[in-house]
Design a protein around this motif. Structure first.
Motif, PDB file in Angstrom:
ATOM      1  N   ILE A  76       0.837  -1.202   0.000  1.00  0.00           N
ATOM      2  CA  ILE A  76       0.000   0.000   0.000  1.00  0.00           C
ATOM      3  C   ILE A  76       0.876   1.258   0.000  1.00  0.00           C
ATOM      4  O   ILE A  76       1.730   1.431   0.878  1.00  0.00           O
ATOM      5  CB  ILE A  76      -0.929   0.022   1.225  1.00  0.00           C
ATOM      6  N   LEU A  77       0.653   2.126  -1.005  1.00  0.00           N
ATOM      7  CA  LEU A  77       1.374   3.402  -1.089  1.00  0.00           C
ATOM      8  C   LEU A  77       0.532   4.570  -0.616  1.00  0.00           C
ATOM      9  O   LEU A  77       1.073   5.579  -0.155  1.00  0.00           O
ATOM     10  CB  LEU A  77       1.834   3.653  -2.530  1.00  0.00           C
ATOM     11  N   ASP A  78      -0.787   4.458  -0.743  1.00  0.00           N
ATOM     12  CA  ASP A  78      -1.659   5.557  -0.300  1.00  0.00           C
ATOM     13  C   ASP A  78      -3.076   5.029  -0.128  1.00  0.00           C
ATOM     14  O   ASP A  78      -3.456   4.007  -0.711  1.00  0.00           O
ATOM     15  CB  ASP A  78      -1.640   6.701  -1.310  1.00  0.00           C
ATOM     16  N   LEU A 116     -13.751   3.899   5.815  1.00  0.00           N
ATOM     17  CA  LEU A 116     -14.381   2.599   5.639  1.00  0.00           C
ATOM     18  C   LEU A 116     -13.785   1.551   6.575  1.00  0.00           C
ATOM     19  O   LEU A 116     -14.512   0.766   7.200  1.00  0.00           O
ATOM     20  CB  LEU A 116     -14.227   2.140   4.172  1.00  0.00           C
ATOM     21  N   VAL A 117     -12.477   1.557   6.701  1.00  0.00           N
ATOM     22  CA  VAL A 117     -11.824   0.503   7.504  1.00  0.00           C
ATOM     23  C   VAL A 117     -11.454   0.982   8.899  1.00  0.00           C
ATOM     24  O   VAL A 117     -10.861   0.225   9.679  1.00  0.00           O
ATOM     25  CB  VAL A 117     -10.569  -0.017   6.779  1.00  0.00           C
ATOM     26  N   ALA A 118     -11.782   2.249   9.193  1.00  0.00           N
ATOM     27  CA  ALA A 118     -11.517   2.824  10.522  1.00  0.00           C
ATOM     28  C   ALA A 118     -10.040   2.746  10.891  1.00  0.00           C
ATOM     29  O   ALA A 118      -9.676   2.400  12.026  1.00  0.00           O
ATOM     30  CB  ALA A 118     -12.382   2.128  11.581  1.00  0.00           C
ATOM     31  N   ARG A 119      -9.183   3.076   9.923  1.00  0.00           N
ATOM     32  CA  ARG A 119      -7.738   3.126  10.166  1.00  0.00           C
ATOM     33  C   ARG A 119      -7.190   4.333   9.437  1.00  0.00           C
ATOM     34  O   ARG A 119      -7.664   4.700   8.350  1.00  0.00           O
ATOM     35  CB  ARG A 119      -7.061   1.844   9.659  1.00  0.00           C
ATOM     36  N   ASN A 120      -6.177   4.988  10.045  1.00  0.00           N
ATOM     37  CA  ASN A 120      -5.628   6.169   9.388  1.00  0.00           C
ATOM     38  C   ASN A 120      -4.539   5.780   8.386  1.00  0.00           C
ATOM     39  O   ASN A 120      -4.093   4.636   8.328  1.00  0.00           O
ATOM     40  CB  ASN A 120      -5.106   7.189  10.414  1.00  0.00           C
ATOM     41  N   ARG A 121      -4.112   6.766   7.611  1.00  0.00           N
ATOM     42  CA  ARG A 121      -3.159   6.516   6.526  1.00  0.00           C
ATOM     43  C   ARG A 121      -1.857   5.909   7.042  1.00  0.00           C
ATOM     44  O   ARG A 121      -1.303   4.987   6.435  1.00  0.00           O
ATOM     45  CB  ARG A 121      -2.885   7.827   5.781  1.00  0.00           C
ATOM     46  N   ASP A 122      -1.363   6.393   8.165  1.00  0.00           N
ATOM     47  CA  ASP A 122      -0.087   5.890   8.689  1.00  0.00           C
ATOM     48  C   ASP A 122      -0.154   4.409   9.049  1.00  0.00           C
ATOM     49  O   ASP A 122       0.859   3.710   9.027  1.00  0.00           O
ATOM     50  CB  ASP A 122       0.335   6.701   9.919  1.00  0.00           C
TER      51      ASP A 122
END
Length: 400
Positions: free
Chosen positions: A28-30, A38-44
């Protein structure tokens, strides 16, 4: 062309579709804001993870569907839709309570300047309304029908994947068959030769066209091409029989006409061989002479070093098995000068829909007049690129 002033990352972030950007090894790059929500997770928490480590699925078949879809994108360089998958969402006003939700994954390639897959855009479109009822007022039968549709769509996706795998195995078999029946030409003692073949598009990479370049025991060279009616594995099977028969005949008979006479008799006993065209030549390098005979085939071209192009069309008879009664075939000879180029080919090189064959012959003659003195491998590449994509094509180039 990219329009100036457009912030494509802002568009990605604002998209209502949940999207990931993956690299070619599925890291995953972005992730845009819709996906994070949707998945309740942040980008980091997402960036840098292998996509299937980031989102392990309870349903192994769903994960295999998605893996297969991503593989197809990497192999075909085309967009692919995976089977539907279930991912429940926590209800915003009821912590710990999850609502049943269904999604359709769509995977699209982003190609680099060399046409290779550099990135994959993984997008989720919600299809919950298609596979479950939305409220108490919805008829139970309708709910069951939609759940059945969901189940059937997953089954069809799995069947489709098995069909893709079967097609890939068949293509590998076809390639091995074609390579065994059309090996590289023998090295000639006094001349250079190059061969090319290109099946018609959607022809499983096999065709009914053939070539043969052989050094005979008497020191002469036998060069032939032929064209079986049809495409694909059936035509390739007939091609293999006829090529072998002609290659054997030219070693034991007196010349090209006699070899084609024998092939004509043999073709009448082979299903699918009638109306095959072929041309056989014998090159006597010591005498600078080419002897030839044609069974309904386009005439070989002889390009002299000064740019003059002559077609070997003085010994042409109908295709194999076309005559009601077998009759001896004609034969003719022509002399050549050192440095001349002999080109044998099948009709895919010169024929175009809606075009007279004389135009195709003239196009070939013009090309040879300009480039006939070039290196034989490069000339063979250039000639095969002139061929029609809708018909099989074989080309043999011999520098005399």
């Amino acid at each position: 062309m990219r329009e100036p002033g457009i912030d494509y990352h802002a568009i990605f972030e604002a998209s209502p579709s949940a999207m990931l950007v993956l690299n070619s090894v599925l890291v995953i790059l972005d992730a845009n804001r819709s996906y994070q929500n949707l998945v309740a997770r942040n980008r980091d928490e997402l960036i840098g993870q292998y996509v299937f480590d980031a989102f392990p699925q309870d349903d192994e078949s769903e994960m295999e569907d998605l893996k297969a879809s991503l593989r197809r994108v990497l192999e075909s360089h085309d967009q692919d839709v995976a089977g539907p998958m279930r991912h429940d969402l926590e209800e915003p006003d009821r912590p710990g309570v999850f609502a049943e939700r269904y999604w359709s994954p769509i995977n699209a390639p982003v190609l680099d300047s060399d046409g290779q897959v550099a990135l994959i855009v993984h997008r989720l479109e919600e299809i919950t309304d298609l596979v479950r009822a939305g409220g108490a007022d919805v008829d139970h039968r309708r709910r069951q029908m939609k759940l059945e549709l969901y189940a059937r769509s997953r089954e069809l996706q799995q069947v489709n994947e098995r069909l893709r795998q079967t097609n890939a195995r068949e293509r590998q078999i076809a390639l091995a068959l074609q390579d065994s029946m059309l090996p590289a030409p023998q090295t000639l003692a006094h001349h250079q030769a190059a061969v090319r073949y290109r099946p018609a598009v959607h022809a499983l990479n096999v065709c009914g066209d053939w070539y043969d370049v052989t050094q005979l025991p008497n020191g002469k060279y036998a060069v032939a091409v032929g064209d079986v009616v049809g495409h694909g594995l059936a035509a390739a099977g007939v091609m293999g029989q006829l090529r072998s028969a002609l290659s054997a005949a030219i070693r034991v008979v007196g010349g090209p006409a006699s070899a084609l006479d024998g092939l004509d008799l043999y073709a009448r006993s082979v299903d699918g061989a009638l109306s095959t065209t072929a041309v056989q030549t014998i090159i006597a390098w010591a005498d600078h002479r080419i002897t030839y005979s044609s069974a309904g085939h386009p005439p070989p071209a002889l390009a002299d070093p000064d740019g003059t192009v002559r077609f070997l069309d003085q010994a042409t008879d109908p295709p194999l098995g076309a005559s009601m009664e077998h009759t001896p075939r004609p034969q003719a000879s022509i002399t050549y000068t050192d440095g001349a180029t002999l080109v044998l080919y099948t009709d895919g090189l010169i024929e175009r829909r809606g075009e007279d064959i004389d135009q195709g012959l003239q196009r070939l003659a013009d090309h040879l007049a300009r480039h006939g003195n070039g290196e034989v491998e490069a000339l063979a590449d250039a000639l095969i690129d002139l061929s029609s994509a809708t018909d099989d094509t074989a080309v043999v180039v011999v520098r005399l």
